[in-house]
Write an enzyme that holds these catalytic residues in place. Structure first.
Site, short mmCIF file in Angstrom:
data_model
loop_
_atom_site.label_atom_id
_atom_site.label_comp_id
_atom_site.label_asym_id
_atom_site.label_seq_id
_atom_site.Cartn_x
_atom_site.Cartn_y
_atom_site.Cartn_z
N HIS A 267 0.75 -1.16 -0.14
CA HIS A 267 -0.02 -0.15 0.11
C HIS A 267 0.75 1.29 -0.04
O HIS A 267 0.79 2.01 -0.62
CB HIS A 267 -0.80 -0.02 1.30
O1 RIB Z 1 -5.02 -0.41 4.88
C1 RIB Z 1 -3.41 -0.23 4.80
C2 RIB Z 1 -2.83 0.70 5.58
O2 RIB Z 1 -2.92 0.60 6.74
C3 RIB Z 1 -1.25 0.89 5.30
O3 RIB Z 1 -1.04 2.19 5.29
C4 RIB Z 1 -0.81 0.01 6.33
O4 RIB Z 1 0.79 0.42 6.73
C5 RIB Z 1 -1.54 0.16 7.41
O5 RIB Z 1 -1.33 1.73 7.82
#
Ligand code: RIB
Ligand code: CA
Length: 349
Positions: A267
């Site tokens: 992500h």
């Molecule tokens: O949903 C994914 C996000 O939540 C990413 O940024 C991961 O690091 C968590 O913070």
């Protein structure tokens, strides 16, 4: 050379995003905010400073953020990111101290030091960005660009059926940030780019891709497998690859336990790549708001694409790769990630 300010809740994928920023020669990383999310704000702050020292950049200022979300108790995710937020990786205590000012002030100082030039990246809950906006409402006009990893659009959640983690942890902060950027386009023309799960869950790191990164860093390492003993530690020759592999193994094991496969969604590194090169993606203007009162839907990001609410767009939702792309977005991203981070890690070995 764009000045970049990164607001992280370092965790495993935030750590990968930080390495991508450090590995990108065109970036002047002017500061880091440590936001409570995956783990506590103090642990995030320690992780950020320890990673910077490991990467030979202890001079980059790191600021400690609020210990709690704006109005609800903090929820953390040690089950996903490990007890200290970096999976099985254990980093030496950092020697550099955090800044005397807090993360909200760090946002404001960075924006005012680079008016109209600062690229902001948020890969955790938006608590500290919201506090910065409360203290300095001109912030949206001071930023050149804002990229947010958060939300989920025409797609399921990962924390509740309809909510994504970063928004779920502090929905009030997210609502305040999206509202504050409503008028931004009039001044700068650029809307905040929002990378939700709908796109970031297409960026799937496998052990095979991680092995490509190790090879690019000049170190041979066994390709990880779900058949390995839980918690097997990396034997890679490169110390940073060992940290990444030990961190990633915990993340792989978590997704494997969830039935999603022995993999990880990158992500935050994806959001970092978009922050440095928005031409990588296609994004659609929308008015985003956050449900704060729904019994089943509190924390859900709701996007009005068609103008039902009669409100100006306050964001551009990333929906796919570049219009002219001839290869899948994930392939383009991983090639760029491995090219940059592999060379960077090789130099540090
Ligand atoms: O949903 C994914 C996000 O939540 C990413 O940024 C991961 O690091 C968590 O913070
Ligand atoms: Ca994160």
């Amino acid at each position: 050379m764009p000045a970049v300010f990164a607001d992280l809740d370092t965790g495993v994928d935030d750590a990968m995003a930080l390495m991508y920023l450090l590995a990108s020669a065109e970036v002047d990383l002017v500061g880091i905010a440590s936001t409570a999310g995956n783990v506590s704000a103090h642990q995030v702050c320690r992780n950020n400073r320890a990673l910077l020292e490991l990467c030979g950049r202890p001079e980059i200022p790191v600021s400690l953020g609020s210990e709690q979300p704006l109005s609800i108790p903090l929820r953390t995710a040690e089950d996903t990111h490990g007890p200290a937020g970096l999976g099985y990786a254990e980093l030496a205590d950092p020697t550099a101290a955090p800044t005397a000012h807090d993360a909200a002030q760090a946002w404001i100082r960075a924006a005012r030091a680079h008016p109209g030039e600062l690229v902001g990246l948020v890969t955790g809950p938006m608590t500290n960005l919201a506090l910065a906006l409360r203290a300095d409402p001109e912030l949206p006009q001071l930023l050149r660009r804002l990229v947010i990893m958060g939300g989920s659009f025409d797609y399921r959640g990962n924390t509740s059926p309809v909510t994504e983690w970063n928004i779920h942890v502090d929905p009030e902060a997210a609502a305040e940030v999206f509202a504050a950027f409503g008028e931004r386009a009039e001044h700068t023309g650029e809307l905040p780019l929002v990378c939700g799960l709908n796109i970031t869950e297409s960026i799937v790191l496998t052990p095979q891709i991680l092995a490509r990164l190790a090879a690019a860093a000049g170190t041979e390492a066994a390709t990880m497998s779900p058949d390995d003993d839980l918690g097997t530690r990396s034997a890679a020759g490169n110390p940073l690859i060992r940290v990444l592999e030990d961190a990633m193994r915990f993340y792989f094991e978590f997704h494997h336990r969830q039935g999603e496969g022995y993999l990880a969604h990158l992500h935050d590194p994806f959001a970092a790549a978009v922050a440095l090169d928005p031409a990588l993606v296609t994004a659609r203007p929308a008015t985003i708001d956050v449900e704060l009162h729904g019994t089943l839907t509190r924390g859900m990001t709701v996007a009005d694409i068609a103008g039902h609410w009669g409100r100006e767009p306050n964001a551009a939702i990333v929906v796919g790769g570049a219009p002219q792309a001839t290869r899948p977005l994930a392939e383009v991203f991983f090639d760029r990630f491995i090219e940059r981070v592999g060379v960077f890690l090789r130099r540090l070995s």
